[in-house]
Design a protein around this motif. Structure first.
Motif, PDB file in Angstrom:
ATOM      1  N   ILE A  13       0.985  -1.207  -0.093  1.00  0.00           N
ATOM      2  CA  ILE A  13      -0.268   0.110  -0.164  1.00  0.00           C
ATOM      3  C   ILE A  13       0.821   1.372  -0.042  1.00  0.00           C
ATOM      4  CG2 ILE A  13      -1.699   1.478   1.402  1.00  0.00           C
ATOM      5  CD1 ILE A  13      -2.798  -1.424   2.358  1.00  0.00           C
ATOM      6  N   GLY A  14       1.987   1.218   0.742  1.00  0.00           N
ATOM      7  CA  GLY A  14       2.844   2.324   0.747  1.00  0.00           C
ATOM      8  C   GLY A  14       3.278   2.769  -0.611  1.00  0.00           C
ATOM      9  N   ALA A  15       3.895   1.554  -1.388  1.00  0.00           N
ATOM     10  CA  ALA A  15       4.357   1.739  -2.603  1.00  0.00           C
ATOM     11  C   ALA A  15       3.379   2.101  -3.401  1.00  0.00           C
ATOM     12  CB  ALA A  15       5.088   0.528  -3.254  1.00  0.00           C
ATOM     13  N   LEU A  53      14.455   3.804   7.744  1.00  0.00           N
ATOM     14  CA  LEU A  53      13.610   4.158   8.860  1.00  0.00           C
ATOM     15  C   LEU A  53      12.932   2.900   9.634  1.00  0.00           C
ATOM     16  CD1 LEU A  53      12.620   6.248  11.237  1.00  0.00           C
ATOM     17  CD2 LEU A  53      10.610   6.801   9.610  1.00  0.00           C
ATOM     18  N   ASP A  54      13.191   2.749  10.899  1.00  0.00           N
ATOM     19  CA  ASP A  54      12.467   1.808  11.647  1.00  0.00           C
ATOM     20  C   ASP A  54      11.553   2.622  12.625  1.00  0.00           C
ATOM     21  OD1 ASP A  54      11.182   0.135  13.515  1.00  0.00           O
ATOM     22  OD2 ASP A  54      13.140  -0.778  14.289  1.00  0.00           O
ATOM     23  N   VAL A  55      10.323   2.709  12.245  1.00  0.00           N
ATOM     24  CA  VAL A  55       9.212   3.553  13.075  1.00  0.00           C
ATOM     25  C   VAL A  55       9.106   3.401  14.307  1.00  0.00           C
ATOM     26  CG1 VAL A  55       8.201   4.292  10.532  1.00  0.00           C
ATOM     27  CG2 VAL A  55       7.166   2.481  12.138  1.00  0.00           C
ATOM     28  N   GLY A  56       9.435   2.231  14.705  1.00  0.00           N
ATOM     29  CA  GLY A  56       9.380   1.789  16.106  1.00  0.00           C
ATOM     30  C   GLY A  56      10.367   2.554  16.915  1.00  0.00           C
ATOM     31  N   ASP A  57      11.208   3.496  16.463  1.00  0.00           N
ATOM     32  CA  ASP A  57      12.265   4.245  17.010  1.00  0.00           C
ATOM     33  C   ASP A  57      11.866   5.547  17.039  1.00  0.00           C
ATOM     34  OD1 ASP A  57      14.442   5.737  17.796  1.00  0.00           O
ATOM     35  OD2 ASP A  57      15.945   4.377  16.868  1.00  0.00           O
ATOM     36  N   CYS A  81       2.357   4.012   6.437  1.00  0.00           N
ATOM     37  CA  CYS A  81       1.912   2.625   5.823  1.00  0.00           C
ATOM     38  C   CYS A  81       2.808   1.622   6.498  1.00  0.00           C
ATOM     39  CB  CYS A  81       2.033   2.640   4.402  1.00  0.00           C
ATOM     40  SG  CYS A  81       1.027   3.730   3.507  1.00  0.00           S
ATOM     41  N   ALA A  82       3.710   1.946   7.332  1.00  0.00           N
ATOM     42  CA  ALA A  82       4.581   0.878   8.004  1.00  0.00           C
ATOM     43  C   ALA A  82       3.759   0.398   8.812  1.00  0.00           C
ATOM     44  CB  ALA A  82       5.528   1.509   8.610  1.00  0.00           C
ATOM     45  N   GLY A  83       3.654  -1.014   8.768  1.00  0.00           N
ATOM     46  CA  GLY A  83       2.639  -1.730   9.829  1.00  0.00           C
ATOM     47  C   GLY A  83       3.237  -3.429   9.906  1.00  0.00           C
ATOM     48  N   GLY A 133      -5.234   2.576   8.956  1.00  0.00           N
ATOM     49  CA  GLY A 133      -6.151   1.612   9.711  1.00  0.00           C
ATOM     50  C   GLY A 133      -6.451   0.286   9.219  1.00  0.00           C
ATOM     51  N   SER A 134      -7.349  -0.245   9.237  1.00  0.00           N
ATOM     52  CA  SER A 134      -7.901  -1.538   8.731  1.00  0.00           C
ATOM     53  C   SER A 134      -9.218  -1.982   8.997  1.00  0.00           C
ATOM     54  CB  SER A 134      -6.905  -2.571   9.220  1.00  0.00           C
ATOM     55  OG  SER A 134      -7.453  -3.900   8.994  1.00  0.00           O
ATOM     56  N   ILE A 135     -10.049  -2.828   8.173  1.00  0.00           N
ATOM     57  CA  ILE A 135     -11.130  -3.241   8.568  1.00  0.00           C
ATOM     58  C   ILE A 135     -11.128  -3.783  10.107  1.00  0.00           C
ATOM     59  CG2 ILE A 135     -12.303  -3.866   6.523  1.00  0.00           C
ATOM     60  CD1 ILE A 135     -11.392  -6.657   6.915  1.00  0.00           C
ATOM     61  N   ARG A 181      -4.027  -6.643  -2.069  1.00  0.00           N
ATOM     62  CA  ARG A 181      -3.185  -7.526  -2.533  1.00  0.00           C
ATOM     63  C   ARG A 181      -1.695  -6.944  -2.277  1.00  0.00           C
ATOM     64  NH1 ARG A 181      -4.778 -10.812  -6.143  1.00  0.00           N
ATOM     65  NH2 ARG A 181      -6.396  -9.643  -6.883  1.00  0.00           N
ATOM     66  N   THR A 182      -1.184  -7.250  -1.339  1.00  0.00           N
ATOM     67  CA  THR A 182       0.183  -6.929  -0.990  1.00  0.00           C
ATOM     68  C   THR A 182       1.004  -8.006  -0.265  1.00  0.00           C
ATOM     69  OG1 THR A 182      -0.095  -6.297   1.331  1.00  0.00           O
ATOM     70  CG2 THR A 182      -0.590  -4.646  -0.171  1.00  0.00           C
ATOM     71  N   PRO A 183       2.333  -8.123   0.042  1.00  0.00           N
ATOM     72  CA  PRO A 183       3.109  -9.084   0.604  1.00  0.00           C
ATOM     73  C   PRO A 183       2.560  -9.446   1.926  1.00  0.00           C
ATOM     74  CG  PRO A 183       4.457  -7.866  -0.650  1.00  0.00           C
ATOM     75  CD  PRO A 183       3.183  -6.913  -0.680  1.00  0.00           C
TER      76      PRO A 183
END
Ligand SMILES: NC(=O)c1ccc[n+]([C@@H]2O[C@H](COP(=O)([O-])OP(=O)(O)OC[C@H]3O[C@@H](n4cnc5c(N)ncnc54)[C@H](O)[C@@H]3O)[C@@H](O)[C@H]2O)c1
Length: 243
Positions: A13-15, A53-57, A81-83, A133-135, A181-183
């Motif tokens: 989704i980010g790409a 980037l590690d968004v956890g930091d 979109c990082a998730g 978010g997400s469903i 449809r993503t990895p």
């Protein structure tokens, strides 16, 4: 056109969102844990720039946004979109896995948004943000204790930030993709029974492509959505109409 900072832009989704926003003429900063993937997407865009980037930091999030401002003069748009997901029966989920999902999906979203908002407020030039978010922000599915909790939190995070930053003119909205449809969804998409189960619940009867999500994100970021903030917009082919 503006400068858009997209996390998780190396895939899915980010790409797809990076491609859509570049097509609208934005300068796109592709931030991802996987620098090679981010570089591939940025190269494909022409106008793109890749950062690891590690968004956890939280400190790394602040630095990445500040570096973007130093390079491009500003950040106008943020898309997070990082998730990640850690599936486990609730009684077997470890505290470490729960924390990791919350760190990436929730704190990562907040950290990037805060850094961009600080710049927008300091410059007096408000921008707009869209969180993913997400469903699963609404629907509880088995084995999704950490993911579902994190995605529900992202919806409320978007709402509180919309309230806190509305006075500065900064808009924050959250989208809720359904099956895309993503990895990340590859395991489910490879399982015919699970796809059939999903199709029974999706009135439009198809799996979303990343650009289906990116087009809606582009609208919410744009001035066409100038009076829209604090919303949660499902992009799910109608899945949530039936729950
Ligand atoms: N695919 C779906 O069906 C679906 C449905 C609803 C919501 N979502 C959400 O959409 C978002 C994007 O997922 P996707 O399906 O495109 O998955 P994806 O696996 O294709 O892409 C996720 C990207 O995030 C990056 N990433 C992971 N952890 C990171 C970290 N700590 N810091 C920076 N980058 C990191 C990965 O390297 C990858 O490039 C996620 O938040 C996901 O929960 C996906």
């Amino acid at each position: 056109m503006g400068v858009a900072f997209i996390t998780g832009a190396g895939s899915g989704i980010g790409a797809g969102t990076a491609r859509v926003l570049a097509g609208h003429g934005h300068t796109v900063v592709c931030a991802d844990l996987d620098l090679d993937a981010a570089e591939r997407v940025a190269a494909e865009l022409g106008s793109g720039h890749a950062v690891r980037l590690d968004v956890g930091d939280p400190d790394a999030c602040r630095t990445a946004v500040e570096d973007t401002v130093a390079r491009f003069g500003r950040v106008d748009h943020v898309v997070t979109c990082a998730g990640t997901n850690m599936r486990a029966p609730a009684h077997e989920l470890s505290a470490a896995d729960f924390r990791r999902v919350m760190d990436i999906n929730v704190l990562g979203t907040l950290s990037v948004a805060q850094a961009a908002a600080r710049d927008m407020i300091a410059r007096g030039e408000p921008g707009s943000m869209v969180f993913i978010g997400s469903i699963n922000s609404v629907i509880a599915l088995p084995g999704q204790t950490a993911y579902g909790t994190s995605k529900a939190a992202v919806v409320m995070l978007g709402r509180v930030l919309a309230v806190d930053w509305g006075g500065y003119g900064i808009r924050v909205n959250v989208v809720g993709p359904g099956l895309t449809r993503t990895p990340m969804a590859a395991g489910m998409l490879a399982d015919e029974d699970r796809v059939a189960w999903a199709m029974e619940r999706i009135p439009l009867r198809r799996v979303a492509e990343p650009e289906d999500i990116g087009d809606v994100i582009a609208f919410l970021l744009s001035d066409d959505a100038r009076h829209v903030t604090g919303t949660f917009l499902p992009i799910d082919g109608g899945w949530m109409t039936g729950v």
